[in-house]
Design a protein around this motif. Structure first.
Motif, PDB file in Angstrom:
ATOM      1  N   GLU A  58       0.846  -1.174   0.000  1.00 32.24           N
ATOM      2  CA  GLU A  58       0.000   0.000   0.000  1.00 32.24           C
ATOM      3  C   GLU A  58       0.892   1.238   0.000  1.00 32.24           C
ATOM      4  O   GLU A  58       1.760   1.371   0.852  1.00 32.24           O
ATOM      5  CB  GLU A  58      -0.825  -0.023   1.281  1.00 32.24           C
ATOM      6  CG  GLU A  58      -2.160   0.614   1.160  1.00 32.24           C
ATOM      7  CD  GLU A  58      -3.094   0.067   2.218  1.00 32.24           C
ATOM      8  OE1 GLU A  58      -3.499   0.869   3.058  1.00 32.24           O
ATOM      9  OE2 GLU A  58      -3.388  -1.144   2.202  1.00 32.24           O
ATOM     10  N   ASN A  69      -3.941   0.907  -2.783  1.00 31.01           N
ATOM     11  CA  ASN A  69      -4.062   0.155  -1.543  1.00 31.01           C
ATOM     12  C   ASN A  69      -4.756  -1.161  -1.876  1.00 31.01           C
ATOM     13  O   ASN A  69      -5.066  -1.431  -3.029  1.00 31.01           O
ATOM     14  CB  ASN A  69      -4.817   0.942  -0.470  1.00 31.01           C
ATOM     15  CG  ASN A  69      -6.227   1.278  -0.887  1.00 31.01           C
ATOM     16  OD1 ASN A  69      -6.860   0.521  -1.620  1.00 31.01           O
ATOM     17  ND2 ASN A  69      -6.723   2.423  -0.449  1.00 31.01           N
ATOM     18  N   SER A  70      -4.991  -1.955  -0.869  1.00 28.37           N
ATOM     19  CA  SER A  70      -5.434  -3.306  -1.178  1.00 28.37           C
ATOM     20  C   SER A  70      -6.815  -3.324  -1.828  1.00 28.37           C
ATOM     21  O   SER A  70      -7.098  -4.183  -2.654  1.00 28.37           O
ATOM     22  CB  SER A  70      -5.421  -4.163   0.077  1.00 28.37           C
ATOM     23  OG  SER A  70      -5.876  -3.418   1.164  1.00 28.37           O
TER      24      SER A  70
END
Lengths: 476, 769, 117
Positions: A58, A69-70
């Motif tokens: 991230e 980010n995830s």
């Protein structure tokens, strides 16, 4: 800056590389073997999709312009899967119709660039990046919509799409500039701090929202949808209804839940009205459609209305539900469009009446269609139900009982028109039914994946929990 | 327990692959599935009757509180046994009924899915999973009803049934969601403890309405009853299984399940009593006018369902007891009658009561089954039907409120039902056998044993009510949160009011049967009322809805791009205008503004003039040229106000655009004025309003304080970090290089698009004429 | 001058919308271009205009010594101009090609909906 941090843009770079390889391949593949470009494109994109699942850390790049980010990573993977299925479903069409025109590779290049634009759009850390991503994702689609230029409707679709898109991006840009003028920054993080619900900011938001509403086809910005879907090649309509809409919903949600959160009081009301209008209008129009593509266009408008149920919440539950719904929607709608594509390619028939008696001649295709329609209608136990269910719950938790109720009413209306197609396929008979045919490998794969998705995604519950955890990224 | 539910689905899946082995003689083997399930559930009887409730919970989506919770108590046990028991007989019966049918395997697959769904429905403790199974029963029944899909009527009714029950399903969903958020849980068991809070909740009535909506549609209560007679077009095993014994009772089950949670309020009881009473009377009267055996049975089923709803509404211990017994009674005799009808239909080729007679001579065992069932349905001792009727009368006479009306309604219904039972069970077998039926043959044993078995059970249970007392009936009453310890079932209750009512019922009913013969004349008479029936009203409504939607589509979605744009612009004008005019005062601080020089004024005039020329000229080249002038004027403005880079870009792009226009468009047809005067005025007003609003908006922004941290950052660091002095350039190529890269991609893509368009040769043959 | 700017922007927007509402495709594209110009000017105005202070650091200095025009809107506009050029050129060519197929410049003849399908 470390060189390794470029790795954060892995998706983007890989896709760009694929597009470039295809451009080079276009030059070197001899004319009579052009159709092999189709295999190459599908193969490369397949690898890209598979590699996409490797975890990604991230972070943000270039001083916050580009972030990942995830959840963003996950969503890119979802888009990849969707596009991959789409490629599989379009392969035959490209090989049979488009390669002849010597435009096979072009199709893939345009499609990949549009996807690249979406990557940038959802990874954007500021409005400028967002804007260019938006444009990059739009222009190729307009070119794609007019792809079958020799067909009158296709060129009409292209023109309507590009003009609507131009208008939309103009409006959006206007909104962005107002947000800039009042907050003094184009970076999302700065705007979040500086923003307050005064008139100008609200107007800026509304105009920005209007631009996005074009992409998602929310009422009253939905008009282009049916005409474009009908005229454009099926693959492109499918791309517009699924990938393009999904990505736009996602970025709009991220922005509303983070940057524009201080305006929540304003957008809550607005989305309430737009959601209702979109659901009702989409459903009302869908009732009377004869053409499958137009039918799916309006059904997709109604679906967009449902998505807003999650957007209105502003919660982690809402984020998770929207992502989950979009994912399931991608599978369901691609299944429906896939069947339409297969039938249209073999027989050229696209009307609901043409589907009369389909179950007798092509039981598999009609069962896939049935699953897809049930999933779109939200009938359990197929995945679509769970997608809608989580949206309802998310909205109900925030106290929007009436909205949820009206959404359920709309589901009931939609049941009616989805059943019309079911009736045609299963219950009606036809003098002149669509004859039995076998699909080629790519199409079978493309349909098979969607069926697995529709059947498994709903029941495989850990997935939802996983998305819920990821959604924490945008809800503090 | 999950395995038990899934067994049906797994078997269906198995049939998809191995179906062809189950088409021929082996078909009857598939009945092992319901039989083993029946034995499995029967093995729970001792535990359940001792008051135990068996629960299983499987985690599903924990973050949402949705679990797959199943619970087996008296109520669900009774239903499970009915589903699997009658299911078993139907499976056996079907193997002969649909012998050598092309799609027999498919039929079994649907039937198994239905059975699994039905079991899931009655065992679910979680409302959401209950809803899932609920919808599954609707869907699988859709396929079962439409199974004979060569007949138009069959297909139509399948769709009607799915439409109505589907609507009810979503009502259940709405109710489930609402209850879920009211109670904070989806588990019915957990809701039991919140009864008070739920009854006092502001949304209580709404939640109850949703649950009613589901129950009334599924259990064919007035005014949603009409789908059921239509659905009887299905093959007889389906009618037996779905439309008398199981699926239509799902609504009743739902009401019973929620009685301990939502029941016992005025709204709950009154609604159920009224709807139940109307339904039972309305459809009992209808049975008088039917000549099709299945039609008679359909309406008498609806009437029986009405009685059940009515009993639940009464809400006393006695009423629940009566309901529990009546469910068993009805399942036994109605299934028998349906199966008998199926035999008659198959062997004689007709279901018309007016011609059927004397069949006992050719099919004695079937006749015995029919007559026994008719006796049970009439409530003549010693059948269990008598017990059921006694309990029902008992509960009605002890009700509160308008006792006389209630008792009258139920007695009248029972009289009419007696008639219906006799018509279906006795009429075809008595009298003289007509000539044309003399060749009718006795069916195979697999077809007559199941109805006979059920009919005999109806008598056995009547004589020995203890067989069902503590095993089935008491646990149901317990499950409904009533004390069941003092219940004692017996055929003889002593000489009292109830017995007198019973005698009246039987005597009047038999007289009615003897004097009123079903005839087509009567059937035609009720046909005249068709236009005001709920079915026709609903059909008209859907029709109007469709017409409205078409009208709406034509008005708004008319394919004209500019109409779309008009709508959108109008929408924006209203929205922006509303926010802007409603909330702000325009303050212009003249001291802050820059001076107007003569050059600027001149440029402005040129610009506006150019715009006007562009808009109003009739020459295309002129318009394009004027547009170029506008662009150049803007370019000058950029120069004046410190934006040299913009000026350069604007200049080159403007020139390029004009050149492109001239090159590409010179061959287009004449630049016509296509719109009429009125339209131009309208558009003019709309666009001027929009432009005016934008101007005001721009001025408003200027009144806000300036704040450009980010600009400062770039300006400060342009040279220090990026070693460039033209800040705009530095931003584009350095700080925001990625954007520029994408921008270049956009141009490249546009170029590819243009190239693609240009290289395409439009063949004349592709053109439309 | 700001007031003049605001008026110019209003005129551009009004003209743009008016042209978009016409039936001729060429007018439509011109309308979009005018609209784009209006939007650019608007952004420019919103970033505050200042005379004779281009955002260019003087020769002899490393940082700005006096007031300068905000560079961010300028970068934004530059991007917008270039992108809308891409859009417009594509639209122009598309109209041209579509004209060859459809044989009309009249948008009203491009209204295929259910009615004729």
């Amino acid at each position: 800056m470390e060189l390794s941090s470029f790795f954060l843009m892995r998706h983007e770079m890989a896709l760009l590389a694929i597009a470039l390889i295809l451009i080079i391949a276009e030059i070197f593949i001899p004319k009579q073997k052009k159709s092999s470009a189709v295999h190459l494109a599908i193969f490369l994109f397949g690898i890209h999709t598979a590699l996409g699942f490797f975890p990604l850390e991230e972070n943000s790049l270039f001083g916050g312009m580009f972030r990942t980010n995830s959840l963003i990573h996950f969503f890119k993977n979802v888009l990849n899967i969707g596009v991959f299925i789409l490629l599989l479903q379009s392969a035959d069409w490209i090989q049979e119709k488009i390669v002849k025109l010597n435009r096979g590779t072009e199709f893939f290049i345009l499609l990949f660039f549009s996807l690249l634009g979406m990557y940038f759009m959802i990874s954007a850390g500021d409005f400028l990046m967002f804007y260019v991503g938006l444009e990059l994702s739009t222009i190729p689609v307009a070119a794609l919509a007019a792809f079958e230029l020799m067909k009158r409707r296709s060129s009409e679709a292209g023109i309507k799409l590009i003009l609507s898109a131009a208008l939309a991006s103009g409006v959006s840009l206007f909104g962005i500039s107002m947000l800039y003028a009042t907050s003094g920054s184009i970076y999302f993080d700065d705007i979040l701090v500086a923003i307050s619900p005064n008139n100008l900011t609200i107007l800026g938001f509304i105009l920005f929202f209007a631009g996005m509403a074009f992409k998602i086809s929310l009422v009253p910005f939905h008009f282009w949808t049916a005409d474009v879907y009908e005229g454009a090649p099926i693959s492109v309509a499918s791309y517009l209804s699924v990938i393009s809409k999904g990505a736009a919903v996602f970025i709009l949600m991220i922005l509303m839940f983070t940057v524009l959160k201080p305006l929540m009081e304003v957008w809550e009301n607005m989305i309430y009205v737009v959601a209702l209008a979109t659901m009702f209008v989409g459903n009302l129009f869908a009732l009377r459609q004869q053409n499958m593509k137009r039918f799916l266009a309006f059904s997709s408008i109604a679906q967009a209305g449902f998505i807003l149920l999650g957007l209105i919440t502003g919660t982690q539950l809402g984020t998770a539900s929207v992502v989950y719904f979009v994912m399931i929607y991608i599978f369901s709608n691609l299944a429906a469009f896939g069947v339409v594509q297969a039938i249209s390619l073999k027989t050229g028939k696209e009307n609901i009446d043409d589907y009369n008696g389909l179950y007798r001649t092509n039981p598999r295709l009609s069962l896939i269609m049935l699953l897809a329609l049930f999933s779109l209608a939200g009938i359990p136990p197929v995945a679509g139900f769970f997608g809608k269910f989580f949206l309802y719950t998310a909205a109900a938790r925030e106290g929007y009982y009436l909205l949820v109720f009206l959404a359920v009413v709309n589901v009931t209306i939609s049941l009616y028109y989805y059943l019309l197609v079911v009736r045609a396929m299963f219950l009606r008979q036809s003098e002149n039914p669509i004859p039995f045919f076998n699909n080629k490998l790519y199409m079978r794969l493309g349909l098979g994946i969607t069926v697995i998705g529709i059947l498994v995604l709903g029941i495989y519950s850990p997935l939802y929990d996983y998305i819920y955890e990821l959604s924490a990224a945008f809800n503090h | 327990m999950l395995t038990a539910i899934l067994l049906g689905f797994l078997f269906a899946l198995f049939l998809v692959f191995a179906g062809k082995f189950f088409k021929g003689k082996l078909a009857v083997v598939s009945s092992i599935i319901p039989l083993s399930l029946f034995i499995y559930f029967a093995s729970f009887i001792p535990r359940i009757s001792s008051g135990e409730v068996i629960r299983r919970t499987y985690e599903w989506v924990p973050s949402f509180g949705v679990n797959l919770g199943f619970s087996l108590d008296g109520l669900s046990l009774l239903f499970s046994l009915m589903i699997t028991g009658i299911g078993f007989l139907v499976y056996v019966y079907t193997s002969t009924y649909l012998k050598n049918h092309q799609y027999l395997d498919r039929f079994y697959a649907y039937l198994s899915v239905f059975m699994g769904a039905m079991l899931g429905l009655v065992l679910s403790d979680n409302i959401i999973s209950m809803f899932v199974f609920w919808e599954l029963t609707s869907i699988s029944s859709f396929f079962l009803i439409g199974f004979n899909n060569t007949s138009e009527a069959s297909r139509k009714s399948a769709l009607t049934a799915l439409g109505i029950t589907g609507f009810g399903g979503f009502s259940l969903l709405a109710g489930a969601l609402l209850l879920g958020s009211m109670a904070g849980t989806y588990s019915i068991t957990e809701m039991l403890s919140m009864k008070e809070a739920l009854a006092g909740h502001e949304f209580y009535i709404l939640a109850v309405i949703f649950i009613f909506g589901a129950a009334f549609t599924k259990s064919a209560q007035f005014p949603f009853h009409f789908w059921l007679p239509g659905a009887m077009k299905a093959p007889t095993p389906v009618s037996t299984y779905l439309h008398s014994a199981t699926m239509v009772k799902a609504g009743v089950y739902l009401l019973m399940r929620f009685t301990p949670v939502l029941g016992d309020t005025n709204f709950w009881n009154t609604t159920l009593i009224s709807v139940g009473a109307i339904t039972m009377l309305y459809s009992a009267v209808h049975t008088l006018f039917r000549t099709d055996l299945k039609g008679v049975l359909a309406y008498s089923t609806i009437s029986a369902l009405g009685i059940l709803v009515f009993l639940i509404g009464l809400g006393s211990q006695g009423a629940f007891l009566a309901a529990a017994v009546f469910i068993i009674v009805h399942a036994l005799y109605k299934a028998t009658l349906f199966l008998v009808t199926g035999v008659i239909d198959l062997q004689s080729g007709t279901r018309n009561v007016t011609v059927l007679a004397g069949l006992r001579k050719v099919m004695m065992p079937v006749a015995v089954a029919g007559i026994l069932a008719a006796i049970s349905s009439a409530g003549i001792p010693p059948s269990i039907g008598f017990l059921g009727k006694e309990l029902t009368y008992e509960a009605s006479t002890h009700s509160t409120g308008l006792v006389i009306v209630i008792v009258a309604a139920i007695v009248l219904t029972k009289i009419l039902l007696l008639y219906a039972g006799f018509v279906a069970g006795i009429k075809p077998f008595t009298g003289k056998l007509p000539e044309k039926f003399s060749e009718v043959k006795m069916p195979g044993p697999l077809m007559w044993v199941p109805p006979l078995l059920l009919a005999i059970l109806g008598i056995v249970f009547g004589i020995f009510p203890a067989l069902i007392e503590s095993s089935l009936v008491k646990p149901v009453v317990t499950a409904l949160s009533k004390d069941a310890s003092d219940i004692h079932l017996a055929l003889w209750h002593g000489f009292n009011t109830v017995l007198i009512l019973s005698i009246i019922t039987i005597v009047v009913g038999i007289l009615l049967y003897l004097f009123l013969k079903p005839s087509e004349k009567l059937e035609n008479r009720i046909g005249k009322l068709e236009p005001v029936s709920p079915e026709s009203i609903l059909k008209k409504l859907t029709y109007f809805f469709a017409v409205f939607s078409k009208f709406w589509t034509n008005v708004f979605q008319n394919g004209y791009l500019r109409n779309y744009v008009t709508t959108i612009v109008l929408f924006l004008v209203i929205l922006v205008g509303y926010i802007f005019i409603g909330n702000s005062r325009l303050v212009i601080d003249h001291t802050q503004l820059s001076q107007i020089t003569a050059y600027e004024l001149a440029v402005t005039i040129i610009l506006i003039g150019g715009v006007f020329y562009t808009v109003f000229t009739r020459s295309r080249i002129g318009a394009v040229a004027a547009m170029g002038v506008v662009g150049l004027a803007i370019c000058l403005l950029f120069v004046f106000y410190s934006a040299p880079d913009l000026a350069m870009t604007q200049f080159s792009i403007d020139t390029l655009t004009v050149i492109l226009f001239v090159l590409v468009l010179y061959r287009l047809p004449k630049y016509l004025v296509l719109s009429d005067y009125k339209m131009r005025i309208r558009d003019g007003i709309l666009s001027l309003t929009f432009g005016g609003l934008i101007s005001l908006l721009a001025l408003q922004v200027l009144a806000e304080p300036v704040n450009s941290d980010i600009g400062d950052f770039y300006a400060k660091n342009a040279y220090l970090m990026a070693h460039g002095k033209n800040v705009v350039n530095v931003i584009l190529v350095d700080f925001r290089g990625t954007d520029t890269l994408i921008e270049i991609s956009v141009l490249a893509i546009a170029a590819i698009g243009v190239y693609g368009l240009l290289k395409l040769r439009v063949k004349s043959s592709d053109r439309p004429n | 001058m700001e007031i003049l700017f605001a008026i110019i922007i209003g005129v551009l927007y009004a003209a743009g919308i008016y042209m978009i509402l016409r039936r001729s495709l060429v007018k439509l594209i011109i309308g979009i271009i005018l609209l784009g110009n209006g939007a650019n000017l608007l952004i420019f105005l919103l970033g505050r205009i200042s005379e004779g202070a281009p955002p260019i650091i003087p020769e002899e200095s490393k940082v700005f010594l006096e007031a300068y025009a905000d560079p961010v809107p300028q970068a934004l506009i530059l991007t917008a101009i270039v992108i809308s050029f891409g859009l417009q050129s594509f639209a122009i060519i598309l109209v041209k090609r579509a004209h060859k197929v459809v044989k009309t410049d009249d948008l009203d003849e491009m209204n295929a909906t259910d009615e004729d399908s």
